[in-house]
Design a protein around this motif. Sequence first.
Motif, short mmCIF file in Angstrom:
data_model
loop_
_atom_site.label_atom_id
_atom_site.label_comp_id
_atom_site.label_asym_id
_atom_site.label_seq_id
_atom_site.Cartn_x
_atom_site.Cartn_y
_atom_site.Cartn_z
N ASN A 129 0.26 -6.23 3.75
CA ASN A 129 -0.11 -5.11 4.23
C ASN A 129 1.70 -4.42 4.48
O ASN A 129 1.87 -4.91 5.17
N ASN A 131 2.67 -1.98 5.30
CA ASN A 131 3.19 -0.43 5.93
C ASN A 131 2.82 -0.32 7.82
O ASN A 131 1.99 0.16 7.98
N GLY A 132 1.94 -1.52 7.95
CA GLY A 132 1.08 -1.32 9.19
C GLY A 132 0.57 -3.24 9.30
O GLY A 132 1.66 -4.35 9.07
N LYS A 154 -0.56 6.22 5.03
CA LYS A 154 0.16 5.61 5.10
C LYS A 154 0.25 3.82 4.57
O LYS A 154 1.42 3.14 3.90
N GLU A 155 -1.15 3.14 4.87
CA GLU A 155 -1.12 1.77 4.04
C GLU A 155 -1.67 1.86 3.29
O GLU A 155 -1.73 0.88 2.11
#
Length: 416
Positions: A129, A131-132, A154-155
């Motif tokens: 991940n 973005n997270g 967005k993830e």
Amino acid sequence: MKAEIIAVGTELLLGQILNTNAQYLAQACADLGVGVYYQTVVGDNTERLTNALQTAKSRADLIICTGGLGPTQDDLTKDALAASLGRQIVMHQPSMDKIEEMFRTRGVHMVESNRRQALMLENSDPLANDNGLAVGVALTQDGTSYILLPGPPKEMKPMFERYAAAWISSKMNQAQPLFSRMLKFAGIGESSLEHELLDLIERQSDPTIAPYAKEGEVAIRLTTRAATQAEADLKLDPVEREIRGRLGQHIYAAEDVTLEQEIVRILSGRKLLLAAAESCTGGLFSDMITSVPGSSAVYRGGIVCYTNELKHKLLGVPMDVLEGPDAPGAVSSETARQLAEQMREQAGSDYAVSITGVAGPDSSEGKPVGLVYVGVARKQGDTVVERLQLSGNRASIKWRAAKSALYQLWKLLRTE
């Protein structure tokens, strides 16, 4: 490969958020050559989620879940799948190290529940991940493949594009690659397009012909499997030629771009300038154009002249055209013509679009809801005015009027 998408989250069932993840994943799977046969939405409930997984297993080769990977007690997706498959939950240490480092860097105390985001099923492949914090999961058991993705788009999207898509492709190595073309249409409705291509659609086998429709435009996706691009072209070219022969006047692009993107591209390539005068659309046309990156090089600007006073004061439309017992009125070809011509003069542009009409919910000037006039003034050539009778509610009429204006402009650009 047959797939099912399971979107997890009570907020989806309550209508608090839109299920955009399923839309994205269905399109992404189609691009990989995976057919999505079912989509399921289930709340944050272990029993119901387990039942949904069991049902999906009975009818799909690939099950993609989104949501339920977070730190709270109602994030149950990994637990439910582990129970369903009889697997243990284990710690993915690289993800745990990332979580601890993030809290340490921020100087914030990490509560124990955040460890849940680093958990995964034993003997599965982690999906990073970027973005997270919640790690994704990919695994195959008893002939069925499973992918667990986070809920936030967005993830989810980057995880799918960077890691999950390649993992899925590795499971399909016996299948030939999928090749597609997208033909984009404007100025024609979905039913009319289908009528013109019905014989092709009914006898399709390879390539397949799939219509898609959105507000104001439609598209056709041509798809085939082949060993190489050259082999795919041999199958796709004849079908595209046939479609162009029937509906070429409505095809504005052979790729997945919007009509406003294509117009900005044409204007930019020819070093032409555009302006707009809008009444009933309230600036929607301008918003569509300026949403395109690079539009500042071609778009001079616009005026929203909603009232007769501003039509007269800002763009010089005579009051005896706008008002009076014998006046054509604000919603007329005369007004559309003058708005476009005056806007082009004031902006110093090569083209100017005008839109004036009745968006509703009530009639105006004794004219029906949906009556719209679109004008296009040109530096080289006569002004063209198109009369439209649009259907739908207020928002739909505004949207269709703006899209129709884009189409009228594109028609002139493609012939000049």
